[in-house]
Scaffold this active site. Structure first.
Site, PDB file in Angstrom:
ATOM      1  N   ASP A   1       3.011   7.530  -0.743  1.00 28.20           N
ATOM      2  CA  ASP A   1       3.835   8.711  -0.470  1.00 28.20           C
ATOM      3  C   ASP A   1       4.208   9.377  -1.796  1.00 28.20           C
ATOM      4  OD1 ASP A   1       5.495  10.564   0.919  1.00 28.20           O
ATOM      5  OD2 ASP A   1       5.962   9.038   2.413  1.00 28.20           O
TER       6      ASP A   1
ATOM      7  N   LYS B   1       0.830  -1.219   0.000  1.00 23.23           N
ATOM      8  CA  LYS B   1       0.000   0.000   0.000  1.00 23.23           C
ATOM      9  C   LYS B   1       0.860   1.264   0.000  1.00 23.23           C
ATOM     10  CE  LYS B   1      -4.033  -1.992   2.393  1.00 23.23           C
ATOM     11  NZ  LYS B   1      -3.519  -3.295   2.855  1.00 23.23           N
TER      12      LYS B   1
HETATM   13  O1  S5P Z   1      -9.695  -2.460   2.169  1.00 20.64           O
HETATM   14  C1  S5P Z   1      -8.883  -3.347   2.438  1.00 20.64           C
HETATM   15  C2  S5P Z   1      -7.716  -3.532   1.690  1.00 20.64           C
HETATM   16  C3  S5P Z   1      -6.860  -4.594   2.010  1.00 20.64           C
HETATM   17  S1  S5P Z   1      -5.534  -4.903   0.947  1.00 20.64           S
HETATM   18  N1  S5P Z   1      -9.125  -4.206   3.475  1.00 20.64           N
HETATM   19  C4  S5P Z   1      -8.277  -5.232   3.797  1.00 20.64           C
HETATM   20  O2  S5P Z   1      -8.589  -5.987   4.724  1.00 20.64           O
HETATM   21  N2  S5P Z   1      -7.107  -5.431   3.087  1.00 20.64           N
HETATM   22  C5  S5P Z   1      -6.149  -6.502   3.438  1.00 20.64           C
HETATM   23  O3  S5P Z   1      -6.779  -7.745   3.252  1.00 20.64           O
HETATM   24  C6  S5P Z   1      -5.643  -6.467   4.882  1.00 20.64           C
HETATM   25  O4  S5P Z   1      -4.417  -5.757   4.958  1.00 20.64           O
HETATM   26  C7  S5P Z   1      -5.457  -7.946   5.213  1.00 20.64           C
HETATM   27  O5  S5P Z   1      -4.149  -8.364   4.858  1.00 20.64           O
HETATM   28  C8  S5P Z   1      -6.452  -8.661   4.301  1.00 20.64           C
HETATM   29  C9  S5P Z   1      -7.740  -9.082   4.969  1.00 20.64           C
HETATM   30  O6  S5P Z   1      -7.496 -10.074   5.918  1.00 20.64           O
HETATM   31  P1  S5P Z   1      -8.699 -10.828   6.692  1.00 20.64           P
HETATM   32  O7  S5P Z   1      -7.991 -11.676   7.697  1.00 20.64           O
HETATM   33  O8  S5P Z   1      -9.578  -9.778   7.312  1.00 20.64           O
HETATM   34  O9  S5P Z   1      -9.419 -11.643   5.629  1.00 20.64           O
END
Ligand code: S5P
Length: 237
Positions: free
Chosen positions: A79, A76
């Site tokens: 910057d 992500k």
């Molecule tokens: O909006 C977002 C974007 C991302 S990349 N919401 C998220 O949860 N993520 C990522 O997806 C977060 O950093 C994590 O690694 C993953 C979700 O994990 P979970 O365990 O909740 O399924």
């Protein structure tokens, strides 16, 4: 990169992205080896490993080759272009040397995307157009502006991290998917694979704890793979 991913989805009958949010290298490598055949993409947060070492990413690359999946580093970037260049190519993680895909918050504007593009050879970038968390600050207008940036930087921008379909020429990868939970204590919001793919029109689902925190991850991952690929096929007819 988009064509490569589309072929991979068909070939492996999987539109599943495993969010391998492990903090130990051995757990990450074990999961990649045991679950690699069920996924199209392995998503990492390389900076949460407490025992990262220069061999970690070489081992990940070997497993990606063995099981035919892509490596997506969920860094992500957010910057100015000059700083992002160093974050992408340098430091101890040297993300540009091993990741097949990266993502960025478009907030800083074009310079960031241009910087990532300049330093990329084979990589594709996903723009974060929407987030899964409760009360996040992304507005409908921000999402539309993200879409415009994506069109300008396609095909380097391959798709979006988003909650719903935005433009069919791009891939839509969606987090916030679980078969067993509606959310966590820190604002994460979940919907089912069916809701994410059929109702919201996303192409690939990103699943972390729904699989890796389950008592039997190897069985559970196949459940997610089969369900989500079934919905993927239903969407494409
Ligand atoms: O909006 C977002 C974007 C991302 S990349 N919401 C998220 O949860 N993520 C990522 O997806 C977060 O950093 C994590 O690694 C993953 C979700 O994990 P979970 O365990 O909740 O399924």
């Amino acid at each position: 990169v988009k064509e490569k991913i589309t072929r991979l989805i068909q070939h492996k009958e999987s539109n599943l992205v495993l969010s391998a949010d492990f903090t130990r290298e051995e757990e990450l490598l074990q999961a990649a080896d045991q679950m690699g055949s069920s996924i199209a993409i392995l998503k990492t947060h390389i900076d949460i490993l407490e025992n990262f070492n220069p061999e970690t990413t070489l081992k990940l690359q070997a497993l990606a080759k063995k099981h035919n999946f892509l490596l997506f580093e969920d860094r992500k970037f957010a910057d100015i272009g000059s700083t992002v260049e160093k974050q992408y190519t340098g430091g101890i993680y040297k993300i540009s040397s091993w990741a097949d895909m990266i993502n960025a918050h478009p907030l800083p504007g074009e310079g960031l995307i241009q910087s990532l593009k300049n330093q990329s050879t084979r990589q594709g970038c996903l723009l974060i157009a929407e987030m899964s968390s409760q009360s996040n600050l992304i507005s409908a207008d921000y999402t539309l502006k993200t879409l415009a940036l994506a069109r300008k930087f396609a095909p380097f921008v391959t798709g979006f991290i988003c909650q719903k379909r935005l433009d069919p020429q791009f891939l839509h990868l969606t987090p916030g998917v679980s078969l067993s939970s509606k959310g966590d204590a820190l604002g994460q919001k979940y919907r089912t694979p069916e809701e994410a793919i059929i109702r919201d029109g996303c192409d690939m689902i990103i699943v972390g704890r729904g699989i890796i925190s389950h008592s039997n991850p190897l069985v559970e991952i196949e459940r997610y793979r089969k369900e989500s690929f079934h919905f993927f096929l239903a969407n494409s007819v």
